[in-house]
Design a protein around this motif. Sequence first.
Motif, PDB file in Angstrom:
ATOM      1  N   THR A  96       0.834  -1.200   0.000  1.00 26.91           N
ATOM      2  CA  THR A  96       0.000   0.000   0.000  1.00 26.91           C
ATOM      3  C   THR A  96       0.870   1.252   0.000  1.00 26.91           C
ATOM      4  N   LYS A  97       0.360   2.298  -0.611  1.00 27.10           N
ATOM      5  CA  LYS A  97       1.037   3.589  -0.552  1.00 27.10           C
ATOM      6  C   LYS A  97       1.000   4.156   0.863  1.00 27.10           C
ATOM      7  N   GLN A  98      -0.070   3.863   1.570  1.00 26.01           N
ATOM      8  CA  GLN A  98      -0.244   4.367   2.926  1.00 26.01           C
ATOM      9  C   GLN A  98       0.378   3.409   3.932  1.00 26.01           C
ATOM     10  N   SER A  99       0.940   3.966   4.994  1.00 28.85           N
ATOM     11  CA  SER A  99       1.508   3.176   6.078  1.00 28.85           C
ATOM     12  C   SER A  99       0.528   3.092   7.235  1.00 28.85           C
ATOM     13  N   PHE A 100       0.604   1.983   7.978  1.00 29.22           N
ATOM     14  CA  PHE A 100      -0.341   1.735   9.059  1.00 29.22           C
ATOM     15  C   PHE A 100       0.376   1.229  10.299  1.00 29.22           C
ATOM     16  N   GLY A 101      -0.298   1.405  11.436  1.00 26.01           N
ATOM     17  CA  GLY A 101       0.114   0.776  12.679  1.00 26.01           C
ATOM     18  C   GLY A 101      -0.856  -0.337  12.998  1.00 26.01           C
ATOM     19  N   SER A 102      -1.586  -0.192  14.101  1.00 28.07           N
ATOM     20  CA  SER A 102      -2.577  -1.187  14.493  1.00 28.07           C
ATOM     21  C   SER A 102      -3.822  -1.048  13.622  1.00 28.07           C
ATOM     22  N   ILE A 103      -4.342  -2.172  13.145  1.00 33.86           N
ATOM     23  CA  ILE A 103      -5.481  -2.126  12.228  1.00 33.86           C
ATOM     24  C   ILE A 103      -6.417  -3.305  12.427  1.00 33.86           C
ATOM     25  N   GLN A 104      -7.638  -3.116  11.963  1.00 38.25           N
ATOM     26  CA  GLN A 104      -8.556  -4.213  11.649  1.00 38.25           C
ATOM     27  C   GLN A 104      -8.517  -4.355  10.131  1.00 38.25           C
ATOM     28  N   LEU A 105      -8.237  -5.551   9.647  1.00 33.75           N
ATOM     29  CA  LEU A 105      -8.099  -5.785   8.213  1.00 33.75           C
ATOM     30  C   LEU A 105      -9.087  -6.835   7.747  1.00 33.75           C
ATOM     31  N   HIS A 106      -9.763  -6.528   6.640  1.00 33.75           N
ATOM     32  CA  HIS A 106     -10.570  -7.540   5.941  1.00 33.75           C
ATOM     33  C   HIS A 106      -9.966  -7.719   4.562  1.00 33.75           C
ATOM     34  N   ILE A 107      -9.736  -8.979   4.198  1.00 39.06           N
ATOM     35  CA  ILE A 107      -9.189  -9.273   2.879  1.00 39.06           C
ATOM     36  C   ILE A 107      -9.716 -10.625   2.425  1.00 39.06           C
ATOM     37  N   GLU A 108     -10.029 -10.741   1.135  1.00 42.39           N
ATOM     38  CA  GLU A 108     -10.524 -11.998   0.574  1.00 42.39           C
ATOM     39  C   GLU A 108      -9.533 -12.499  -0.468  1.00 42.39           C
ATOM     40  N   TRP A 109      -9.316 -13.806  -0.482  1.00 42.60           N
ATOM     41  CA  TRP A 109      -8.357 -14.383  -1.416  1.00 42.60           C
ATOM     42  C   TRP A 109      -8.872 -15.719  -1.954  1.00 42.60           C
ATOM     43  N   ARG A 110      -8.330 -16.093  -3.112  1.00 43.27           N
ATOM     44  CA  ARG A 110      -8.773 -17.312  -3.789  1.00 43.27           C
ATOM     45  C   ARG A 110      -7.578 -17.998  -4.446  1.00 43.27           C
ATOM     46  N   SER A 111      -7.464 -19.290  -4.227  1.00 47.70           N
ATOM     47  CA  SER A 111      -6.482 -20.083  -4.963  1.00 47.70           C
ATOM     48  C   SER A 111      -7.122 -20.553  -6.263  1.00 47.70           C
ATOM     49  N   PRO A 112      -6.324 -20.900  -7.271  1.00 51.22           N
ATOM     50  CA  PRO A 112      -6.906 -21.345  -8.538  1.00 51.22           C
ATOM     51  C   PRO A 112      -7.690 -22.642  -8.392  1.00 51.22           C
ATOM     52  N   LYS A 113      -8.756 -22.768  -9.157  1.00 47.10           N
ATOM     53  CA  LYS A 113      -9.527 -24.010  -9.144  1.00 47.10           C
ATOM     54  C   LYS A 113      -8.719 -25.148  -9.748  1.00 47.10           C
ATOM     55  N   GLU A 114      -7.945 -24.833 -10.759  1.00 45.63           N
ATOM     56  CA  GLU A 114      -7.073 -25.823 -11.398  1.00 45.63           C
ATOM     57  C   GLU A 114      -5.842 -26.017 -10.528  1.00 45.63           C
ATOM     58  N   VAL A 115      -5.717 -27.164  -9.905  1.00 43.22           N
ATOM     59  CA  VAL A 115      -4.627 -27.436  -8.968  1.00 43.22           C
ATOM     60  C   VAL A 115      -3.337 -27.716  -9.722  1.00 43.22           C
ATOM     61  N   GLN A 116      -2.275 -27.023  -9.297  1.00 46.82           N
ATOM     62  CA  GLN A 116      -0.951 -27.260  -9.851  1.00 46.82           C
ATOM     63  C   GLN A 116       0.057 -27.307  -8.710  1.00 46.82           C
ATOM     64  N   MET A 117       1.059 -28.150  -8.853  1.00 53.01           N
ATOM     65  CA  MET A 117       2.157 -28.271  -7.896  1.00 53.01           C
ATOM     66  C   MET A 117       1.649 -28.731  -6.523  1.00 53.01           C
ATOM     67  N   SER A 118       2.550 -28.751  -5.552  1.00 54.92           N
ATOM     68  CA  SER A 118       2.202 -29.286  -4.238  1.00 54.92           C
ATOM     69  C   SER A 118       3.025 -28.586  -3.165  1.00 54.92           C
ATOM     70  N   GLY A 119       2.687 -28.898  -1.900  1.00 54.05           N
ATOM     71  CA  GLY A 119       3.425 -28.335  -0.778  1.00 54.05           C
ATOM     72  C   GLY A 119       3.384 -26.816  -0.770  1.00 54.05           C
ATOM     73  N   GLN A 120       4.521 -26.207  -0.500  1.00 52.64           N
ATOM     74  CA  GLN A 120       4.615 -24.752  -0.422  1.00 52.64           C
ATOM     75  C   GLN A 120       4.541 -24.079  -1.790  1.00 52.64           C
ATOM     76  N   ASN A 121       4.537 -24.851  -2.854  1.00 56.25           N
ATOM     77  CA  ASN A 121       4.488 -24.280  -4.196  1.00 56.25           C
ATOM     78  C   ASN A 121       3.082 -24.207  -4.771  1.00 56.25           C
ATOM     79  N   ARG A 122       2.074 -24.581  -3.991  1.00 54.20           N
ATOM     80  CA  ARG A 122       0.706 -24.541  -4.505  1.00 54.20           C
ATOM     81  C   ARG A 122      -0.018 -23.296  -3.987  1.00 54.20           C
ATOM     82  N   ALA A 123      -0.243 -22.350  -4.869  1.00 56.69           N
ATOM     83  CA  ALA A 123      -1.000 -21.131  -4.534  1.00 56.69           C
ATOM     84  C   ALA A 123      -0.463 -20.483  -3.262  1.00 56.69           C
TER      85      ALA A 123
END
Length: 252
Positions: A96-123
């Motif tokens: 972010t351009k803005q800097s923060f200290g203490s916050i409440q954060l909401h964030i949504e994320w999605r991994s791909p439906k098509e699975v590739q790789m495994s372990g720490q290399n998957r999404a």
Amino acid sequence: MPLKSYVLALSILLMASSVFGQVNGPTQPEATETYEPVPPRVTPGLDGAPPSDAIVLFNGKDFDQWISTSDSTSVNWHLNKDGSMTVKDKTGNIQTKQSFGSIQLHIEWRSPKEVQMSGQNRANSGVFLQGLYEVQVLDNNDNGTYVNGQVGSIYKQSVPLAMASVPSGEWNSYDIIYHAPKFSRGGNIVSPATITVLHNGVLIQDHFEIEGPSEYIGWPQYKSHGKRPLMLQDHRDNSRVSYRNIWVRELD
């Protein structure tokens, strides 16, 4: 009565009166009522919208609130028609351009439906509070790894209390309460950062005391800092993780 006996009896009486007063407390309800400070009014968001006092960091239309971490240039990730953004492999982390200290954060994320790789290399990606303290993003559906590096972990520090991911290709949410660390004038740690994380509404980190910046190798160690940006990770493994609906409320 001898003077010493009188003083002792008086002391016992005063102590008993003090204890009795503490047990009984105030005798009027008004004595325990507080009227200031009056909390500010915040209108909750409806149907996934942010609350009225939130700072919207990604509205699905542009990267105006973000820059490349490496050189502060424009973001080179994919901006999608569905109002999300997706990591573009080997283009680097964004912050972010803005800097923060203490916050409440909401964030949504999605991994791909098509699975590739495994372990720490998957999404693999990550949400870095103040650019230093990582909440892991990873597709762990039928994909084991070290548990202090799985989805929802405070990377290499705290194992999540539960694995609450939805199926690959569907949207996850993180709701995070983060309190920044405090340092003395000399740069010594006074109180560590703390973090609470809900993954899809499930408590997975419960006021964990962060041990220091997230490290891939070695032990974490605090170094004095002030407010810093929120950072999202390009793990450089064709992770194809997408993000949307990102907002914060400042807590300090």
